[in-house]
Design a protein around this motif. Sequence first.
Motif, PDB file in Angstrom:
ATOM      1  N   GLY A  10       0.765  -1.219  -0.081  1.00 40.44           N
ATOM      2  CA  GLY A  10       0.070   0.183  -0.033  1.00 40.44           C
ATOM      3  C   GLY A  10       0.837   1.240  -0.026  1.00 40.44           C
ATOM      4  N   TRP A  11       0.032   2.342  -0.602  1.00 38.97           N
ATOM      5  CA  TRP A  11       1.117   3.641  -0.476  1.00 38.97           C
ATOM      6  C   TRP A  11      -0.314   4.597   0.175  1.00 38.97           C
ATOM      7  CZ3 TRP A  11       5.647   5.140  -2.045  1.00 38.97           C
ATOM      8  CH2 TRP A  11       6.366   4.498  -2.900  1.00 38.97           C
ATOM      9  N   PHE A  12       0.842   5.125   1.389  1.00 36.71           N
ATOM     10  CA  PHE A  12      -0.279   6.266   2.280  1.00 36.71           C
ATOM     11  C   PHE A  12       0.560   7.541   1.972  1.00 36.71           C
ATOM     12  CE2 PHE A  12      -2.821   3.104   4.392  1.00 36.71           C
ATOM     13  CZ  PHE A  12      -2.535   1.879   4.010  1.00 36.71           C
ATOM     14  N   ARG A  15      -1.433  -9.165  -3.908  1.00 28.96           N
ATOM     15  CA  ARG A  15      -0.294 -10.193  -4.378  1.00 28.96           C
ATOM     16  C   ARG A  15      -0.636 -10.574  -5.760  1.00 28.96           C
ATOM     17  NH1 ARG A  15      -0.263 -14.524   0.279  1.00 28.96           N
ATOM     18  NH2 ARG A  15      -2.444 -14.095   0.299  1.00 28.96           N
ATOM     19  N   SER A  16      -1.981 -10.589  -6.181  1.00 30.00           N
ATOM     20  CA  SER A  16      -2.225 -11.044  -7.587  1.00 30.00           C
ATOM     21  C   SER A  16      -2.392  -9.957  -8.423  1.00 30.00           C
ATOM     22  CB  SER A  16      -3.556 -11.794  -7.547  1.00 30.00           C
ATOM     23  OG  SER A  16      -4.643 -11.178  -7.137  1.00 30.00           O
ATOM     24  N   GLY A  17      -2.060  -8.634  -8.059  1.00 31.46           N
ATOM     25  CA  GLY A  17      -2.206  -7.532  -9.060  1.00 31.46           C
ATOM     26  C   GLY A  17      -3.125  -6.748  -8.884  1.00 31.46           C
ATOM     27  N   GLY A  18      -4.305  -7.077  -8.301  1.00 34.30           N
ATOM     28  CA  GLY A  18      -5.451  -6.130  -8.180  1.00 34.30           C
ATOM     29  C   GLY A  18      -5.167  -4.857  -7.411  1.00 34.30           C
ATOM     30  N   THR A  19      -5.747  -3.875  -8.023  1.00 37.70           N
ATOM     31  CA  THR A  19      -5.347  -2.481  -7.590  1.00 37.70           C
ATOM     32  C   THR A  19      -6.604  -1.672  -6.842  1.00 37.70           C
ATOM     33  OG1 THR A  19      -5.704  -1.593  -9.630  1.00 37.70           O
ATOM     34  CG2 THR A  19      -3.439  -2.136  -9.135  1.00 37.70           C
ATOM     35  N   TYR A  20      -6.326  -0.859  -6.011  1.00 41.47           N
ATOM     36  CA  TYR A  20      -7.455  -0.132  -5.199  1.00 41.47           C
ATOM     37  C   TYR A  20      -6.715   1.370  -5.098  1.00 41.47           C
ATOM     38  CZ  TYR A  20      -8.288  -4.971  -4.224  1.00 41.47           C
ATOM     39  OH  TYR A  20      -8.662  -6.303  -4.639  1.00 41.47           O
ATOM     40  N   LEU A  21      -7.486   2.262  -5.370  1.00 40.46           N
ATOM     41  CA  LEU A  21      -7.385   3.687  -5.261  1.00 40.46           C
ATOM     42  C   LEU A  21      -8.081   4.362  -4.527  1.00 40.46           C
ATOM     43  CD1 LEU A  21      -6.501   4.189  -9.043  1.00 40.46           C
ATOM     44  CD2 LEU A  21      -4.691   4.045  -7.287  1.00 40.46           C
ATOM     45  N   ALA A  22      -7.733   5.737  -3.689  1.00 43.21           N
ATOM     46  CA  ALA A  22      -8.509   6.320  -3.130  1.00 43.21           C
ATOM     47  C   ALA A  22      -9.353   7.404  -4.011  1.00 43.21           C
ATOM     48  CB  ALA A  22      -7.932   7.111  -2.044  1.00 43.21           C
ATOM     49  N   ALA A  81      -3.225   0.845  -3.325  1.00 41.97           N
ATOM     50  CA  ALA A  81      -2.642  -0.737  -2.930  1.00 41.97           C
ATOM     51  C   ALA A  81      -2.922  -1.628  -3.819  1.00 41.97           C
ATOM     52  CB  ALA A  81      -3.657  -1.170  -1.691  1.00 41.97           C
ATOM     53  N   ILE A  82      -1.978  -2.634  -3.837  1.00 47.46           N
ATOM     54  CA  ILE A  82      -1.930  -3.473  -4.962  1.00 47.46           C
ATOM     55  C   ILE A  82      -1.668  -4.930  -4.214  1.00 47.46           C
ATOM     56  CG2 ILE A  82       0.621  -3.472  -5.326  1.00 47.46           C
ATOM     57  CD1 ILE A  82      -0.192  -3.942  -8.244  1.00 47.46           C
ATOM     58  N   ILE A 133      -1.102   2.198  -9.553  1.00 52.18           N
ATOM     59  CA  ILE A 133      -0.094   1.463  -8.868  1.00 52.18           C
ATOM     60  C   ILE A 133       0.227   0.207  -9.602  1.00 52.18           C
ATOM     61  CG2 ILE A 133      -1.888   0.346  -7.545  1.00 52.18           C
ATOM     62  CD1 ILE A 133       0.048   0.416  -5.092  1.00 52.18           C
ATOM     63  N   SER A 134       1.473  -0.364  -9.496  1.00 57.12           N
ATOM     64  CA  SER A 134       1.652  -1.295 -10.431  1.00 57.12           C
ATOM     65  C   SER A 134       2.866  -2.072  -9.577  1.00 57.12           C
ATOM     66  CB  SER A 134       2.181  -1.047 -11.725  1.00 57.12           C
ATOM     67  OG  SER A 134       3.446  -0.137 -11.865  1.00 57.12           O
TER      68      SER A 134
END
Length: 120
Positions: free
Chosen positions: A34-36, A52-59, A49-50, A68-69
């Motif tokens: 994650g990035w904060f 382990r399988s590469g799924g991404t989540y963004l604020a 956040a990303i 994010i990659s």
Amino acid sequence: VQLQASGGGLVQAGGSLRLSCAASGRTLSSYAVGWFRQAPGKEREFVAAISRSGGTYLADSVKGRFTISRDNAKNTVYLQMNSLKPEDTAVYYCAANSRTSYYLSNYDSWGQGTQVTVSS
């Protein structure tokens, strides 16, 4: 896992930066990352956040501007930041955890932070 965040700097509004989170000691592909960010006088907040399988989540505040990659071969996670705004100014931290989470308290390992300053 030890994390090292880098890539911050001073950029004008509308510009771009790419942050890197490099890992040592363990294989980063085994972790969600994650990035904060934390602006002066404010609480640390979730950015992206990303899994382990590469799924991404963004604020919501960064959707459409940040991505994010991860490059498992380089043991590194990236945060590409485009169309930067002055309100993006903060110290950016990367963190690792066994599972993806929006909550900073769930992350076990933290990098030292890198300063991003966006001028208007």
